[in-house]
Design an enzyme around this catalytic site. Sequence first.
Site, PDB file in Angstrom:
ATOM      1  N   MET A   5     -12.507   2.854  -0.149  1.00 17.12           N
ATOM      2  CA  MET A   5     -13.031   3.103   1.165  1.00 17.12           C
ATOM      3  C   MET A   5     -13.877   4.453   1.130  1.00 17.12           C
ATOM      4  SD  MET A   5      -9.949   1.989   3.400  1.00 17.12           S
ATOM      5  CE  MET A   5      -8.983   2.290   1.901  1.00 17.12           C
ATOM      6  N   HIS A   7      -8.615  -0.234  -3.395  1.00 14.19           N
ATOM      7  CA  HIS A   7      -9.324  -0.560  -2.451  1.00 14.19           C
ATOM      8  C   HIS A   7     -10.189   0.909  -1.945  1.00 14.19           C
ATOM      9  CE1 HIS A   7      -9.300  -1.234   2.374  1.00 14.19           C
ATOM     10  NE2 HIS A   7     -10.410  -1.305   1.976  1.00 14.19           N
ATOM     11  N   SER A  15       0.836  -1.257   0.088  1.00 14.45           N
ATOM     12  CA  SER A  15       0.217   0.045  -0.064  1.00 14.45           C
ATOM     13  C   SER A  15       1.010   1.352  -0.043  1.00 14.45           C
ATOM     14  CB  SER A  15      -0.903  -0.179   1.097  1.00 14.45           C
ATOM     15  OG  SER A  15      -1.416   1.440   1.595  1.00 14.45           O
ATOM     16  N   MET A  37     -10.347  -7.008   6.591  1.00 17.94           N
ATOM     17  CA  MET A  37      -9.493  -6.141   7.211  1.00 17.94           C
ATOM     18  C   MET A  37      -8.995  -6.546   8.478  1.00 17.94           C
ATOM     19  SD  MET A  37      -9.454  -3.265   5.116  1.00 17.94           S
ATOM     20  CE  MET A  37      -8.602  -2.307   6.123  1.00 17.94           C
ATOM     21  N   MET A  43      -9.904   6.855  -0.018  1.00 18.89           N
ATOM     22  CA  MET A  43     -10.605   7.296   1.048  1.00 18.89           C
ATOM     23  C   MET A  43     -11.320   8.648   0.836  1.00 18.89           C
ATOM     24  SD  MET A  43      -7.882   6.308   4.202  1.00 18.89           S
ATOM     25  CE  MET A  43      -7.099   4.721   4.088  1.00 18.89           C
ATOM     26  N   HIS A  85      -1.181  -1.477  -4.244  1.00 22.51           N
ATOM     27  CA  HIS A  85      -2.728  -1.451  -3.386  1.00 22.51           C
ATOM     28  C   HIS A  85      -2.858   0.016  -3.262  1.00 22.51           C
ATOM     29  CE1 HIS A  85      -5.663  -2.675  -0.485  1.00 22.51           C
ATOM     30  NE2 HIS A  85      -5.447  -1.649   0.025  1.00 22.51           N
ATOM     31  N   GLY A  87      -8.851   3.355   7.440  1.00 27.29           N
ATOM     32  CA  GLY A  87      -8.825   4.792   7.646  1.00 27.29           C
ATOM     33  C   GLY A  87      -7.275   5.176   7.669  1.00 27.29           C
ATOM     34  N   PHE A  88      -6.526   4.366   8.400  1.00 30.17           N
ATOM     35  CA  PHE A  88      -5.125   4.805   8.579  1.00 30.17           C
ATOM     36  C   PHE A  88      -4.160   3.983   8.462  1.00 30.17           C
ATOM     37  CE2 PHE A  88      -7.973   7.558  10.641  1.00 30.17           C
ATOM     38  CZ  PHE A  88      -7.472   8.815  10.274  1.00 30.17           C
ATOM     39  N   GLY A  89      -3.158   3.943   7.996  1.00 32.43           N
ATOM     40  CA  GLY A  89      -1.845   2.888   8.153  1.00 32.43           C
ATOM     41  C   GLY A  89      -1.277   3.007   9.316  1.00 32.43           C
ATOM     42  N   GLY A  90      -0.250   2.044   9.458  1.00 30.11           N
ATOM     43  CA  GLY A  90       0.338   2.044  10.764  1.00 30.11           C
ATOM     44  C   GLY A  90      -0.296   1.454  11.896  1.00 30.11           C
ATOM     45  N   GLY A  95       1.813  -1.718   4.122  1.00 32.84           N
ATOM     46  CA  GLY A  95       1.850  -0.233   3.800  1.00 32.84           C
ATOM     47  C   GLY A  95       3.079   0.064   4.543  1.00 32.84           C
ATOM     48  N   SER A  96       3.021   0.595   5.944  1.00 30.31           N
ATOM     49  CA  SER A  96       4.262   0.990   6.751  1.00 30.31           C
ATOM     50  C   SER A  96       5.412  -0.004   6.839  1.00 30.31           C
ATOM     51  CB  SER A  96       3.822   1.469   7.907  1.00 30.31           C
ATOM     52  OG  SER A  96       2.823   0.433   8.787  1.00 30.31           O
ATOM     53  N   ASP A 115      -5.189   2.846  -1.700  1.00 29.80           N
ATOM     54  CA  ASP A 115      -6.107   3.171  -0.821  1.00 29.80           C
ATOM     55  C   ASP A 115      -6.969   4.519  -0.961  1.00 29.80           C
ATOM     56  OD1 ASP A 115      -5.900   1.061   1.234  1.00 29.80           O
ATOM     57  OD2 ASP A 115      -4.139   1.803   1.540  1.00 29.80           O
ATOM     58  N   ASP A 147      -5.586  -6.996   4.980  1.00 31.49           N
ATOM     59  CA  ASP A 147      -5.045  -5.458   5.072  1.00 31.49           C
ATOM     60  C   ASP A 147      -5.055  -4.919   6.157  1.00 31.49           C
ATOM     61  OD1 ASP A 147      -4.528  -2.896   4.203  1.00 31.49           O
ATOM     62  OD2 ASP A 147      -6.261  -2.637   3.109  1.00 31.49           O
ATOM     63  N   GLY A 148      -3.952  -4.364   6.862  1.00 25.46           N
ATOM     64  CA  GLY A 148      -3.933  -3.748   8.140  1.00 25.46           C
ATOM     65  C   GLY A 148      -2.970  -4.238   9.029  1.00 25.46           C
ATOM     66  N   GLY A 149      -1.896  -3.695   9.528  1.00 20.73           N
ATOM     67  CA  GLY A 149      -0.930  -4.142  10.268  1.00 20.73           C
ATOM     68  C   GLY A 149       0.021  -5.480  10.034  1.00 20.73           C
TER      69      GLY A 149
HETATM   70  C1  DX5 Z   1      -6.083   1.132   5.850  1.00 21.88           C
HETATM   71  C2  DX5 Z   1      -5.800   0.626   4.590  1.00 21.88           C
HETATM   72  C3  DX5 Z   1      -4.244  -0.251   4.681  1.00 21.88           C
HETATM   73  C4  DX5 Z   1      -3.287   0.483   5.142  1.00 21.88           C
HETATM   74  C5  DX5 Z   1      -2.174  -0.587   5.414  1.00 21.88           C
HETATM   75  O1  DX5 Z   1      -7.405   1.576   5.939  1.00 21.88           O
HETATM   76  O2  DX5 Z   1      -6.619   0.279   3.922  1.00 21.88           O
HETATM   77  O3  DX5 Z   1      -4.242  -0.389   3.278  1.00 21.88           O
HETATM   78  O4  DX5 Z   1      -2.678   1.394   4.347  1.00 21.88           O
HETATM   79  O5  DX5 Z   1      -1.114   0.147   6.089  1.00 21.88           O
HETATM   80  P1  DX5 Z   1      -0.294  -0.683   7.147  1.00 21.88           P
HETATM   81  O6  DX5 Z   1       0.315  -1.886   6.665  1.00 21.88           O
HETATM   82  O7  DX5 Z   1       0.604   0.504   7.548  1.00 21.88           O
HETATM   83  O8  DX5 Z   1      -1.377  -1.247   8.286  1.00 21.88           O
HETATM   84 ZN    ZN Z   2      -6.128  -0.949   1.935  1.00 24.24          ZN
END
Ligand code: DX5
Ligand code: ZN
Length: 221
Positions: free
Chosen positions: A69, A67, A10, A138, A38, A34, A143-146, A196-197, A36, A174-176
């Site tokens: 959102m 993706h 991402s 999910m 939003m 990927h 909403g947010f990375g990290g 992502g992160s 995102d 997806d996520g963490g």
């Molecule tokens: C969250 C996003 C994810 C996010 C993943 O809403 O859909 O794709 O960017 O980031 P990490 O891998 O840092 O959780």
């Molecule tokens: Zn995503």
Amino acid sequence: MAHQIRITPSILNADFSNLGGEIEKIANTSDLVHLDVMDDIFVPNFTFDFARASEIIAISKLPVDAHLMVADVDLIAPKYAEAGCASVTIHAEATKDIRQTLRAIRSNGARAALALKPKTSIEPYLEFLDQIDMLLIMTVEPGFGGQKFMVDQLPKIARARKEIGSRAIWLQVDGGVSLETIELAAVAGADTFVAGSAVFNAANPAEMVTILREKAQLATD
Ligand code: DX5
Ligand code: ZN
């Protein structure tokens, strides 16, 4: 059983002023990128509108996994397919007519995918398995990375894998997702991993993708 592993980084936490360059960094080792999207309505954050997303899709060296959102996604989702995405994911919670929207994505030439937020149960959506190319579970609130990987989603991933059975549906998380968590998700049955992160905060993003892939592969061999 070993599945083919896909890593779909991402760019949410990448440098937004140079996304073409950021995608190039991971192009040789990743399967798709990927994206995102939003809208600050469905989730409390804004990334791109359709015009900006279309520019990114056009310059991307990798096939794009969008993706979405966004609220009221039914009309815009097929436009992402038309703009050249390889895969378009809609949220079950944001879609009025899931069956029709999945069909419209496919008829515009993209893979159609359905996403479920952590609190959304899988049961009401099992009926759509014959209409999707990918299911996204999910593992954070979108909403947010990290954010931290939600281990309480592992049973849902395992249930999804069981229900998918012999169908050729990709199972994405997806996520963490990181070096610490990718094995858990892979053992539960995921085969397609957003990170992502973990990727873009690494000193060498391309190499991090390769290491994540190896970890997921080893966990399921
Ligand atoms: C969250 C996003 C994810 C996010 C993943 O809403 O859909 O794709 O960017 O980031 P990490 O891998 O840092 O959780
Ligand atoms: Zn995503």
